[in-house]
Design an enzyme around this catalytic site. Structure first.
Site, PDB file in Angstrom:
ATOM      1  CE  LYS A  43      -4.526  -1.341   1.743  1.00  0.00           C
ATOM      2  NZ  LYS A  43      -4.225  -2.828   1.936  1.00  0.00           N
ATOM      3  CD  GLU A 100     -12.016   5.767   2.126  1.00  0.00           C
ATOM      4  OE1 GLU A 100     -12.086   7.190   2.136  1.00  0.00           O
ATOM      5  OE2 GLU A 100     -11.371   4.989   1.692  1.00  0.00           O
ATOM      6  CB  SER A 115      -0.304  -8.048  -1.319  1.00  0.00           C
ATOM      7  OG  SER A 115      -1.041  -9.193  -0.296  1.00  0.00           O
TER       8      SER A 115
HETATM    9  C1  LIG Z   1      -5.066  -3.811   1.658  1.00  0.00           C
HETATM   10  C2  LIG Z   1      -4.318  -5.021   1.238  1.00  0.00           C
HETATM   11  C3  LIG Z   1      -4.831  -6.051   0.181  1.00  0.00           C
HETATM   12  C4  LIG Z   1      -5.714  -5.754  -0.684  1.00  0.00           C
HETATM   13  O1  LIG Z   1      -5.850  -4.656  -1.443  1.00  0.00           O
HETATM   14  P1  LIG Z   1      -5.844  -4.591  -2.784  1.00  0.00           P
HETATM   15  O2  LIG Z   1      -6.148  -3.264  -3.299  1.00  0.00           O
HETATM   16  O3  LIG Z   1      -6.748  -5.399  -3.524  1.00  0.00           O
HETATM   17  O4  LIG Z   1      -4.363  -5.010  -3.385  1.00  0.00           O
HETATM   18  C5  LIG Z   1      -3.889  -7.001   0.015  1.00  0.00           C
HETATM   19  N1  LIG Z   1      -2.947  -7.418   0.698  1.00  0.00           N
HETATM   20  C6  LIG Z   1      -2.713  -6.677   1.730  1.00  0.00           C
HETATM   21  C7  LIG Z   1      -1.547  -7.238   2.501  1.00  0.00           C
HETATM   22  C8  LIG Z   1      -3.334  -5.400   2.062  1.00  0.00           C
HETATM   23  O5  LIG Z   1      -3.116  -4.862   3.068  1.00  0.00           O
END
Ligand SMILES: *Cc1c(COP(=O)(O)O)cnc(C)c1O
Length: 406
Positions: free
Chosen positions: A101, A123, A388
């Site tokens: 993010k 938000e 992610s």
């Molecule tokens: C917020 C988040 C997601 C989901 O958000 P996307 O916009 O779909 O990427 C996925 N993995 C992690 C670790 C997150 O913090």
């Protein structure tokens, strides 16, 4: 490469169109005053973000502050356990703050600075977007107002503390169900009052134009890095790339690097407790066309056509729609969207931790679970997973719900 008459060689330049549409999806469905604010952001993005100065500063920040490039790791023991297919992970868990993010938050905050804005507004639901944005605000010396429902404030105490430590103001929203939807409404209202000195920062490839495009572009660093790292490591491209899809930013980021290649792309949505229970958030698999939060996309609706209450074991995937670009690429057939249940996710969470020494975020464990399933159906080849984020944020939940497996 062409799929359904879409030329992917020029796709990233061709889409979205001037009004923010990916085919019929996208657009900018907000009231007049904020429409002007969105136009201002769009204009600034096209002039500032293409300048050498902006790009050089963002590159320096990524390297010196975020720790990019994040590595690609060969998941050797997991691959051996599954058979002949080799699994790899792009390690966004090693990006500063522990997830992808921050990639778009730093871009949005740098844009705000160039536009002369002094405040970031957003938000947050589970608090991950709030923490990433508060980090960016601290770095650039900007004020930061994060709107959050009372229910979420109670549930997410550690993230609330993090935001406050970083200097952000957490503004409690007491309307309605006191969760994400009300927080979005309050944040938009505040933006309407303050847009002359503030900018609204969206946390995924969702919302009105230009956010789906901007967030994709800021996240595409993940795909660009991964493509060159993977090629250097193995001498070829992966056969498949897998990523989890909530709003869709981490997946769009890694897919952007491979859209024009003969590489299969898989977006994984949360099946939760199962399709028939209604407790899921698989909007691209089971949703229908509709408008919410300022954009047209595929969404899950209740009986009255409003955004449905949705559920996932991963709070970051708990959203009743996904970005318009995903809806478009779904219809075009360039990306295959599939689902993974809570149970499969938690199994993959423990398997990756035990075999590789990497504790994934529960969101990312959806992608790991899917890649493991996919590998079993392939005779040979390689699969690249977008990891992610890291799982530290999920420890309290794991102890409470799955303590018996520790
Ligand atoms: C917020 C988040 C997601 C989901 O958000 P996307 O916009 O779909 O990427 C996925 N993995 C992690 C670790 C997150 O913090």
């Amino acid at each position: 490469m062409k799929v359904n008459n879409i030329d992917f060689e020029t796709y990233l330049k061709d889409y979205p169109d001037d009004r923010g549409y990916f085919g019929k999806y996208g657009g900018c469905y907000i009231d007049g005053k904020l429409q002007k604010a969105m136009q201002e952001i769009t204009d600034a993005y096209f002039t500032i973000c293409k300048s050498r100065k902006f790009i050089n500063e963002l590159r320096r920040i990524r390297k010196e502050f975020q720790g990019r490039p994040t590595p690609v790791s060969h998941l050797e023991r997991l691959s051996n356990k599954l058979g002949n297919v080799q699994l790899y992970a792009k390690r966004e868990d090693l990006n500063h703050t522990g997830a992808h993010k921050l990639n778009h938050c730093m871009g949005e905050a740098l844009l705000a600075k160039y536009m002369g804005k002094t405040k970031l507004i957003a938000e947050t639901g589970a608090g991950q977007h709030g923490v990433a944005l508060a980090t960016a605000a601290a770095y650039f010396g900007l004020q930061c107002d994060i709107y959050m429902g009372s229910v979420d404030i109670k549930k997410q105490a550690p993230n609330v503390a993090r935001m406050k430590i970083l200097g952000a103001k957490v503004i409690e929203v007491t309307d309605g169900m006191q969760t994400l939807k009300e927080a979005v409404d309050s944040a938009f209202e505040a933006y309407g009052r303050e847009y002359d000195h503030a900018i609204y920062c969206i946390g995924s490839v969702v919302g009105p134009h230009p956010f789906p495009m901007m967030v994709r572009d800021f996240q595409s660093v993940v795909g660009i890095e991964a493509r060159s790292q993977f090629t250097e490591m193995t001498g070829e491209l992966p056969d498949a790339v897998v990523a989890c899809v909530g709003g869709g930013s981490n997946s769009m980021g890694i897919f952007a690097g491979f859209l024009n290649d003969h590489v299969k792309l898989y977006g994984v949505e949360p099946l939760g407790r199962g399709k028939n229970t209604g407790d899921h958030a698989a909007s691209l698999n089971y949703g229908t066309e509709g408008i919410m939060h300022g954009f047209n996309s595929l969404m899950l609706k209740d009986d009255k056509g409003n955004p449905a209450p949705v559920y996932s074991v991963a709070s970051g995937l708990d959203y009743p729609s996904s970005g318009p670009e995903h809806a478009f690429l779904h219809d075009v057939g360039r990306i295959k969207y599939d689902v993974i249940s809570d149970d499969e996710t938690i199994d993959a969470f423990f398997t990756l931790s035990r075999l590789e020494g990497i504790i994934p975020a529960i969101e990312s464990a959806h992608a790991v679970a899917y890649a493991m399933k996919l590998a079993k159906t392939m005779k040979k080849g390689s699969v690249l997973i977008n990891l992610s984020g890291r799982g530290d944020k999920d420890m309290d939940f794991i102890i409470e719900k799955y303590g018996i497996r520790l």
